[in-house]
Design a protein around this motif. Sequence first.
Motif, PDB file in Angstrom:
ATOM      1  N   GLY A 356     -10.331  55.922  32.429  1.00 38.77           N
ATOM      2  CA  GLY A 356     -11.215  56.294  31.333  1.00 38.77           C
ATOM      3  C   GLY A 356     -11.335  55.272  30.224  1.00 38.77           C
ATOM      4  O   GLY A 356     -11.787  55.610  29.128  1.00 38.77           O
ATOM      5  N   LEU A 357     -10.960  54.011  30.504  1.00 41.43           N
ATOM      6  CA  LEU A 357     -10.983  52.955  29.489  1.00 41.43           C
ATOM      7  C   LEU A 357     -11.890  51.824  29.950  1.00 41.43           C
ATOM      8  O   LEU A 357     -11.795  51.364  31.093  1.00 41.43           O
ATOM      9  N   TRP A 358     -12.738  51.337  29.056  1.00 42.44           N
ATOM     10  CA  TRP A 358     -13.631  50.221  29.392  1.00 42.44           C
ATOM     11  C   TRP A 358     -13.158  48.977  28.647  1.00 42.44           C
ATOM     12  O   TRP A 358     -13.321  48.862  27.440  1.00 42.44           O
ATOM     13  N   VAL A 359     -12.539  48.067  29.397  1.00 44.03           N
ATOM     14  CA  VAL A 359     -12.058  46.798  28.857  1.00 44.03           C
ATOM     15  C   VAL A 359     -12.587  45.701  29.772  1.00 44.03           C
ATOM     16  O   VAL A 359     -12.141  45.587  30.921  1.00 44.03           O
ATOM     17  N   PRO A 360     -13.526  44.895  29.332  1.00 40.23           N
ATOM     18  CA  PRO A 360     -14.186  43.953  30.239  1.00 40.23           C
ATOM     19  C   PRO A 360     -13.304  42.779  30.645  1.00 40.23           C
ATOM     20  O   PRO A 360     -12.497  42.279  29.847  1.00 40.23           O
ATOM     21  N   ALA A 361     -13.470  42.360  31.886  1.00 45.75           N
ATOM     22  CA  ALA A 361     -12.830  41.140  32.384  1.00 45.75           C
ATOM     23  C   ALA A 361     -13.747  39.960  32.095  1.00 45.75           C
ATOM     24  O   ALA A 361     -14.933  40.003  32.421  1.00 45.75           O
ATOM     25  N   ILE A 362     -13.221  38.925  31.491  1.00 48.89           N
ATOM     26  CA  ILE A 362     -13.987  37.718  31.166  1.00 48.89           C
ATOM     27  C   ILE A 362     -13.532  36.597  32.088  1.00 48.89           C
ATOM     28  O   ILE A 362     -12.339  36.292  32.161  1.00 48.89           O
ATOM     29  N   ARG A 363     -14.485  36.006  32.784  1.00 44.41           N
ATOM     30  CA  ARG A 363     -14.185  35.003  33.809  1.00 44.41           C
ATOM     31  C   ARG A 363     -15.012  33.747  33.584  1.00 44.41           C
ATOM     32  O   ARG A 363     -15.934  33.745  32.765  1.00 44.41           O
ATOM     33  N   PRO A 364     -14.699  32.659  34.306  1.00 39.75           N
ATOM     34  CA  PRO A 364     -15.543  31.467  34.232  1.00 39.75           C
ATOM     35  C   PRO A 364     -16.975  31.818  34.633  1.00 39.75           C
ATOM     36  O   PRO A 364     -17.177  32.738  35.445  1.00 39.75           O
ATOM     37  N   PRO A 365     -17.997  31.149  34.086  1.00 44.32           N
ATOM     38  CA  PRO A 365     -17.888  29.990  33.211  1.00 44.32           C
ATOM     39  C   PRO A 365     -17.738  30.318  31.731  1.00 44.32           C
ATOM     40  O   PRO A 365     -17.726  29.407  30.899  1.00 44.32           O
ATOM     41  N   THR A 366     -17.651  31.611  31.385  1.00 43.18           N
ATOM     42  CA  THR A 366     -17.494  31.967  29.973  1.00 43.18           C
ATOM     43  C   THR A 366     -16.199  31.407  29.406  1.00 43.18           C
ATOM     44  O   THR A 366     -16.141  31.008  28.236  1.00 43.18           O
ATOM     45  N   VAL A 367     -15.144  31.377  30.216  1.00 41.18           N
ATOM     46  CA  VAL A 367     -13.866  30.786  29.821  1.00 41.18           C
ATOM     47  C   VAL A 367     -13.474  29.756  30.881  1.00 41.18           C
ATOM     48  O   VAL A 367     -13.986  29.795  32.005  1.00 41.18           O
ATOM     49  N   PRO A 368     -12.583  28.813  30.560  1.00 39.06           N
ATOM     50  CA  PRO A 368     -12.202  27.791  31.541  1.00 39.06           C
ATOM     51  C   PRO A 368     -11.569  28.392  32.788  1.00 39.06           C
ATOM     52  O   PRO A 368     -10.969  29.479  32.754  1.00 39.06           O
ATOM     53  N   ALA A 369     -11.714  27.691  33.905  1.00 41.10           N
ATOM     54  CA  ALA A 369     -11.126  28.132  35.172  1.00 41.10           C
ATOM     55  C   ALA A 369      -9.631  28.366  35.010  1.00 41.10           C
ATOM     56  O   ALA A 369      -8.927  27.590  34.352  1.00 41.10           O
ATOM     57  N   GLY A 370      -9.149  29.456  35.606  1.00 42.66           N
ATOM     58  CA  GLY A 370      -7.730  29.776  35.539  1.00 42.66           C
ATOM     59  C   GLY A 370      -7.303  30.504  34.291  1.00 42.66           C
ATOM     60  O   GLY A 370      -6.105  30.767  34.104  1.00 42.66           O
ATOM     61  N   THR A 371      -8.270  30.847  33.411  1.00 46.24           N
ATOM     62  CA  THR A 371      -7.909  31.537  32.163  1.00 46.24           C
ATOM     63  C   THR A 371      -8.623  32.881  32.031  1.00 46.24           C
ATOM     64  O   THR A 371      -8.873  33.346  30.919  1.00 46.24           O
ATOM     65  N   ALA A 372      -8.951  33.521  33.154  1.00 46.65           N
ATOM     66  CA  ALA A 372      -9.587  34.837  33.101  1.00 46.65           C
ATOM     67  C   ALA A 372      -8.719  35.796  32.289  1.00 46.65           C
ATOM     68  O   ALA A 372      -7.486  35.687  32.269  1.00 46.65           O
ATOM     69  N   ARG A 373      -9.384  36.734  31.638  1.00 50.68           N
ATOM     70  CA  ARG A 373      -8.658  37.619  30.722  1.00 50.68           C
ATOM     71  C   ARG A 373      -9.372  38.950  30.570  1.00 50.68           C
ATOM     72  O   ARG A 373     -10.550  39.089  30.935  1.00 50.68           O
ATOM     73  N   LEU A 374      -8.674  39.904  30.010  1.00 51.43           N
ATOM     74  CA  LEU A 374      -9.332  41.081  29.466  1.00 51.43           C
ATOM     75  C   LEU A 374      -9.590  40.801  27.992  1.00 51.43           C
ATOM     76  O   LEU A 374      -8.673  40.435  27.251  1.00 51.43           O
ATOM     77  N   ARG A 375     -10.836  40.950  27.587  1.00 53.42           N
ATOM     78  CA  ARG A 375     -11.180  40.733  26.177  1.00 53.42           C
ATOM     79  C   ARG A 375     -11.168  42.090  25.483  1.00 53.42           C
ATOM     80  O   ARG A 375     -12.133  42.836  25.502  1.00 53.42           O
ATOM     81  N   ILE A 376     -10.034  42.407  24.875  1.00 48.61           N
ATOM     82  CA  ILE A 376      -9.876  43.659  24.144  1.00 48.61           C
ATOM     83  C   ILE A 376     -10.437  43.462  22.742  1.00 48.61           C
ATOM     84  O   ILE A 376     -10.035  42.536  22.033  1.00 48.61           O
ATOM     85  N   THR A 377     -11.386  44.299  22.366  1.00 41.56           N
ATOM     86  CA  THR A 377     -11.881  44.229  20.990  1.00 41.56           C
ATOM     87  C   THR A 377     -11.630  45.566  20.305  1.00 41.56           C
ATOM     88  O   THR A 377     -11.834  46.630  20.887  1.00 41.56           O
ATOM     89  N   LEU A 378     -11.195  45.475  19.072  1.00 50.31           N
ATOM     90  CA  LEU A 378     -10.820  46.657  18.301  1.00 50.31           C
ATOM     91  C   LEU A 378     -11.808  46.904  17.171  1.00 50.31           C
ATOM     92  O   LEU A 378     -12.500  45.994  16.721  1.00 50.31           O
ATOM     93  N   SER A 379     -11.852  48.146  16.732  1.00 50.84           N
ATOM     94  CA  SER A 379     -12.789  48.569  15.702  1.00 50.84           C
ATOM     95  C   SER A 379     -12.097  49.508  14.728  1.00 50.84           C
ATOM     96  O   SER A 379     -11.111  50.174  15.076  1.00 50.84           O
ATOM     97  N   ALA A 380     -12.652  49.569  13.520  1.00 56.24           N
ATOM     98  CA  ALA A 380     -12.166  50.547  12.559  1.00 56.24           C
ATOM     99  C   ALA A 380     -12.379  51.970  13.063  1.00 56.24           C
ATOM    100  O   ALA A 380     -11.724  52.910  12.597  1.00 56.24           O
ATOM    101  N   ALA A 381     -13.280  52.135  14.029  1.00 61.63           N
ATOM    102  CA  ALA A 381     -13.541  53.466  14.586  1.00 61.63           C
ATOM    103  C   ALA A 381     -12.518  53.881  15.634  1.00 61.63           C
ATOM    104  O   ALA A 381     -12.519  55.039  16.069  1.00 61.63           O
TER     105      ALA A 381
END
Length: 406
Positions: A356-381
Amino acid sequence: MSWLDDFGPRLAALDAQALRRRRRVVRPEGGMRLNVDGESLLGFCSNDYLGLAGDPLLRQAVHAAVDRYGVGAGASPMVSGHSAANAALEQELAAAVQLPRALYFYAGYPTNTGIVPALVGEGDALFSDALNHACLIDGARLSKARIQRYGHARLDQLAGLLGASAARRKLVITDAVFSMDGDRVDLAALHALCEQHDALLLVDDAHGFGVCGPQGRGSLAAAGLTGPAASPRVLYMATLGKALGVAGAFVAGPEGLVEWLLQQARSYTYATAAPALLAEAVRAALQCTLGPEGERRRAQLQAAIGRLRAGLAPGADAAFDATGWALRPSETPIQPLGIGDSGQALALSERLRRQGLWVPAIRPPTVPAGTARLRITLSAAHRSADVDALVAALRRAARAWPPVGP
């Protein structure tokens, strides 16, 4: 065989590398809950850092603006699209960031792709941080200036490049808060380098405006480079669809430089202006951001950041530590969880979705090869319980790692 037949195999190659992106249909449900392709998920994927995007205050501003101005702007701002709302917003944005003048654009990406070529061209030198956002990179390419990339935040390397350049016009471009890492550049030191080498500095504060600095006035204000200390060699750009929850962007700085951009930025001159209804929504969001309510929301946001980092800190959970996953250093709402492999990042994102959680995976070419990540963003909400749910889900995933299948 036509070259048009190549696209099928090329898409298949993206699939094989886990690099094809999927677009989803999203509907807000309240708070940070989203209906995603018919499924209710708790989102950690939005840049709505202050939780203003769905705020009743902004909705009321839009409803009133529709009654007064209608919907569309009708034309370029240089023809008939520059409404009274847009003009008022520019004055208020300049006051907010404590710089002499501001110019309001319909979107962030074309702001940078328009203003960079208006500043430098063939025969000029342009210096770009290696992790700058794509819109800065594309603006640099469009300028036809000689582009020199320096290592991320490597001001020592930049100093050498500036010192070796014989170009009369030099432009340094950088993000203030980097969108995929959440780290911040030392703007005071960067400005000092530009002073030393007679360079112009363009700062993109898309992820800092509304969040960083006194009253959320941005990263430039945090560095002490606004108001009486404002520099004639700094241009400040920020977007209005992140912390302010609406859409659009602006660039602010010295009167003469902003007037030059008004005259020369093609993405400003030849595009339909932002509708007045959006300008009125931004004005309402700006008033909120600079006032006591903005302070309250920033405090909530910082509490969420601290809660997440404490929950995923080294030593907090042995199974999580054993995966090698780690939050990158960041004091901002952008909290990247380093995974490394693109396939594993996708698998973890999918495992969280099933909880039930949406946390996007960020992969190349957005980030350098070998540095894929989950981009967790937080909000005051985000509520404390929301952050705790994410921490608990990541710990459960760690205990079942690596996955047996997709």
